[in-house]
Every structure is written in structure tokens, then in C-alpha cells.
Scaffold this motif. Sequence first.
Motif, mmCIF file in Angstrom:
data_model
loop_
_atom_site.group_PDB
_atom_site.id
_atom_site.type_symbol
_atom_site.label_atom_id
_atom_site.label_comp_id
_atom_site.label_asym_id
_atom_site.label_seq_id
_atom_site.Cartn_x
_atom_site.Cartn_y
_atom_site.Cartn_z
ATOM 1 N N ARG A 258 -19.791 -7.141 -4.670
ATOM 2 C CA ARG A 258 -20.908 -6.524 -3.951
ATOM 3 C C ARG A 258 -22.116 -7.462 -3.912
ATOM 4 O O ARG A 258 -22.796 -7.568 -2.882
ATOM 5 N N GLU B 197 -12.280 -0.178 -5.449
ATOM 6 C CA GLU B 197 -12.768 1.190 -5.677
ATOM 7 C C GLU B 197 -11.595 2.150 -5.854
ATOM 8 O O GLU B 197 -11.644 3.066 -6.688
ATOM 9 N N THR B 198 -10.540 1.936 -5.068
ATOM 10 C CA THR B 198 -9.348 2.777 -5.201
ATOM 11 C C THR B 198 -8.707 2.590 -6.568
ATOM 12 O O THR B 198 -8.306 3.563 -7.225
ATOM 13 N N LEU C 287 -14.806 -6.910 2.381
ATOM 14 C CA LEU C 287 -15.106 -5.487 2.471
ATOM 15 C C LEU C 287 -13.868 -4.649 2.153
ATOM 16 O O LEU C 287 -13.943 -3.654 1.420
ATOM 17 N N GLU C 288 -12.713 -5.070 2.673
ATOM 18 C CA GLU C 288 -11.463 -4.357 2.375
ATOM 19 C C GLU C 288 -11.088 -4.506 0.904
ATOM 20 O O GLU C 288 -10.559 -3.572 0.293
ATOM 21 N N ARG D 128 0.837 -1.212 0.000
ATOM 22 C CA ARG D 128 0.000 0.000 0.000
ATOM 23 C C ARG D 128 0.868 1.256 0.000
ATOM 24 O O ARG D 128 0.589 2.227 -0.719
ATOM 25 N N LEU E 18 -15.843 -5.652 -9.125
ATOM 26 C CA LEU E 18 -16.407 -4.947 -7.974
ATOM 27 C C LEU E 18 -17.884 -5.278 -7.804
ATOM 28 O O LEU E 18 -18.347 -5.559 -6.689
ATOM 29 N N ILE F 12 -13.214 -4.778 -1.540
ATOM 30 C CA ILE F 12 -14.090 -3.852 -2.274
ATOM 31 C C ILE F 12 -13.511 -2.440 -2.240
ATOM 32 O O ILE F 12 -13.448 -1.752 -3.267
ATOM 33 N N ASN F 13 -13.070 -2.005 -1.071
ATOM 34 C CA ASN F 13 -12.462 -0.675 -0.953
ATOM 35 C C ASN F 13 -11.229 -0.552 -1.832
ATOM 36 O O ASN F 13 -10.982 0.500 -2.444
ATOM 37 N N MET F 14 -10.467 -1.645 -1.921
ATOM 38 C CA MET F 14 -9.253 -1.612 -2.736
ATOM 39 C C MET F 14 -9.608 -1.509 -4.216
ATOM 40 O O MET F 14 -8.974 -0.765 -4.974
ATOM 41 N N SER G 289 -10.662 4.336 -9.231
ATOM 42 C CA SER G 289 -10.484 5.797 -9.182
ATOM 43 C C SER G 289 -9.228 6.242 -9.923
ATOM 44 O O SER G 289 -9.123 7.412 -10.328
ATOM 45 N N ALA H 165 -5.463 -6.422 -3.378
ATOM 46 C CA ALA H 165 -6.861 -6.863 -3.504
ATOM 47 C C ALA H 165 -6.950 -8.385 -3.579
ATOM 48 O O ALA H 165 -7.809 -9.003 -2.930
#
Length: 242
Positions: free
Chosen positions: A236, A215-216, A208-209, A175, A232, A211-213, A219, A198
Motif C-alpha cells: 500500500r 486481503e483475501t 492492485l490485484e 483461484r 500488505l 493487494i486484493n489477494m 481474511s 499473489a
Amino acid sequence: RHETARAIRTLKRVTQLVPMDLGIRQRLIELLINSDKAEEALEESLELASIYYRLAELDKARQTYLDALKIAQKSKNNRTWGVNLLLKVADIDMQRLNLRQALRIYEQIRTIQPDEPSVRAQLVMLNLRLGQEQPAMKELDEYVAFLEGSGKRLMAIEFINDLLVDHGKRLDLRRRLADLYVRNRQVEEAIIQLDAVADALLTENRHLEAINMLETIISLKPANIEEYRAGLEGLRRDMLRK
């Protein structure tokens, strides 16, 4: 007869003839110190410690290096001498697996020479080996901040890449490396690291983590962004079914 210079010359000749006579070498070091010849005294101290080292008398070698540190305070090159002597002490501590003592020595070296990557790497790795993860990451973050503040972001990137050779499973390192790549506008390299994170999170069922990764990553607008979006959405849906 107070002919110190002559006594020094004589003792030097004797040490050449009988290099393993440690008493004579110790007397020579004392005379050199008393004559304000710090550099020569340090050289002789290094040789004395080296002899102890070859004789496997590590305690005496270590103490000789520590004694030399006091002499180094009188030298014009006291910082250079200090670092070199402490490195030798740390090396002995590492050989004896006295990791906590080695850690303390490396912390002293860092204070003198904060920009030395090998020392900072040792501090990170020693803290990790001792199970001190928070101090390890604090050490890493401080060094990376130091490098970035000095305009050496590429060196920071190389530093973390080197750490990953031995600690490839550490997601916190990946990270941090990804963040550096993003700041350095190396988006593709950042995505590679985040993708690896990921995948590891999914393997560990940390959805959940993951999914956040994802999304990053999205972006950052990767070339295959639709694949990440599909992944993704799939994650979900799986989370909703659970």
C-alpha cells in the motif's frame, strides 16, 4: 438359399483364414446387421476399423467407427458402444491434429457421459489449445459444479490439480482451486494457492490485484498472518508513492 446363419458361420471361418480380406469382412457385417445381430456386427466393425488403422488408412478407420455408431443404436448397450466408438474417432482426430473436430466429438461424448473426468479434461485442454479461454473456463466451472452437486468435491480438487500440472501458470485455475479448498475447509492448502497467485501478480506488476489477494489471504487468518499484514502495508505504501 436364405440360409443366413450358415452363410454367417462360413464368412466367419473365412475371415479367420484371410483376416485382411476386407471385402469379406464387410459382407459379414452386412449379414449380421440384416440378421439383427448388432453386437456381433459391432465387434466385426471394430476389427475392420482396426485393420484400416494398422494400414494407416485413418480416413477409412474413422468412417468405419462412424458407421458402427449407426449399428450401435440397435444395441442394448448403445450408450457404452457410443462412448467407446466416439473415443476412437476423437483419438484419430487428435492424431491428425484436427483439434476442432476432436473438440466436437468430445462434446458429443460429454453429452452421453457427463461424469467422465478424462473427457472433461480433454474439453478444457482442447479449448485452451485453441485459444478459447472463455469456453475452457465455462467447461471447467460446469464440471466442477456437477461434481460438487454430486458430493464429489475431492474429485473436483483432484481434477484442477491435474490441470495445473500442464497449466501451472494459469492463475484462474489456482483461484478456482483455492475456492474449492476453502469450501472443503482446507484453509492451509487454499492459502498456498492464493500466495502463489499473489506472487505471480506482483511479478507482473499487477499491484492492485496483489493487494486484493493479500486481503483475501488475511481474511482466512493464516498462522503467519502478521507477515501478510506487513506485506500488505508495504504494498500500500508503494502504491501511494506512485
